[in-house]
Design a protein around this motif. Structure first.
Motif, PDB file in Angstrom:
ATOM      1  N   ILE A  32      12.229  81.310  39.578  1.00  0.00           N
ATOM      2  CA  ILE A  32      12.704  80.246  38.358  1.00  0.00           C
ATOM      3  C   ILE A  32      12.268  79.020  39.038  1.00  0.00           C
ATOM      4  N   VAL A  33      12.861  78.751  40.282  1.00  0.00           N
ATOM      5  CA  VAL A  33      13.045  77.601  41.049  1.00  0.00           C
ATOM      6  C   VAL A  33      11.495  77.295  41.372  1.00  0.00           C
ATOM      7  N   SER A  34      10.721  78.123  41.922  1.00  0.00           N
ATOM      8  CA  SER A  34       9.362  77.788  42.323  1.00  0.00           C
ATOM      9  C   SER A  34       8.637  77.308  41.020  1.00  0.00           C
ATOM     10  N   LEU A  42      18.200  71.581  39.085  1.00  0.00           N
ATOM     11  CA  LEU A  42      18.126  71.561  40.403  1.00  0.00           C
ATOM     12  C   LEU A  42      18.351  70.327  41.485  1.00  0.00           C
ATOM     13  N   LEU A  43      18.815  70.656  42.444  1.00  0.00           N
ATOM     14  CA  LEU A  43      19.177  69.352  43.313  1.00  0.00           C
ATOM     15  C   LEU A  43      18.665  69.948  44.665  1.00  0.00           C
ATOM     16  N   ASN A  47      14.378  70.552  51.930  1.00  0.00           N
ATOM     17  CA  ASN A  47      13.657  71.557  51.032  1.00  0.00           C
ATOM     18  C   ASN A  47      14.132  72.705  50.424  1.00  0.00           C
ATOM     19  N   ARG A  48      15.608  72.686  50.546  1.00  0.00           N
ATOM     20  CA  ARG A  48      16.452  73.628  50.075  1.00  0.00           C
ATOM     21  C   ARG A  48      17.100  73.275  48.789  1.00  0.00           C
TER      22      ARG A  48
END
Length: 66
Positions: A32-34, A42-43, A47-48
């Motif tokens: 989902i994040v990618s 998203l925060l 790169n995390r």
């Protein structure tokens, strides 16, 4: 004194915490994040990615399938 904040009181969650809190697999969350790197839930800490708990809850509330 234990200064650990309970997961349900945190405003931002690591992917591991978010997986446990939302009962979504960690690999699914990473996908989902990618696919949504600029999402408002998203925060980025370097790169995390971290999940903004309240905003992600709003998204989950609108979905019927993750």
């Amino acid at each position: 004194m234990n200064s650990t904040v309970p997961i349900w009181e945190k405003s931002n969650l690591t992917l591991e915490e978010a997986a446990a809190y939302f009962r979504i697999g960690e690999n699914k969350l990473r996908k989902i994040v990618s696919e949504n790197k600029d999402a408002d839930y998203l925060l980025w800490n370097g790169n995390r990615p971290q999940i903004k708990r309240k905003k992600f809850e709003q998204l989950i509330d609108r979905l019927s399938v993750v």
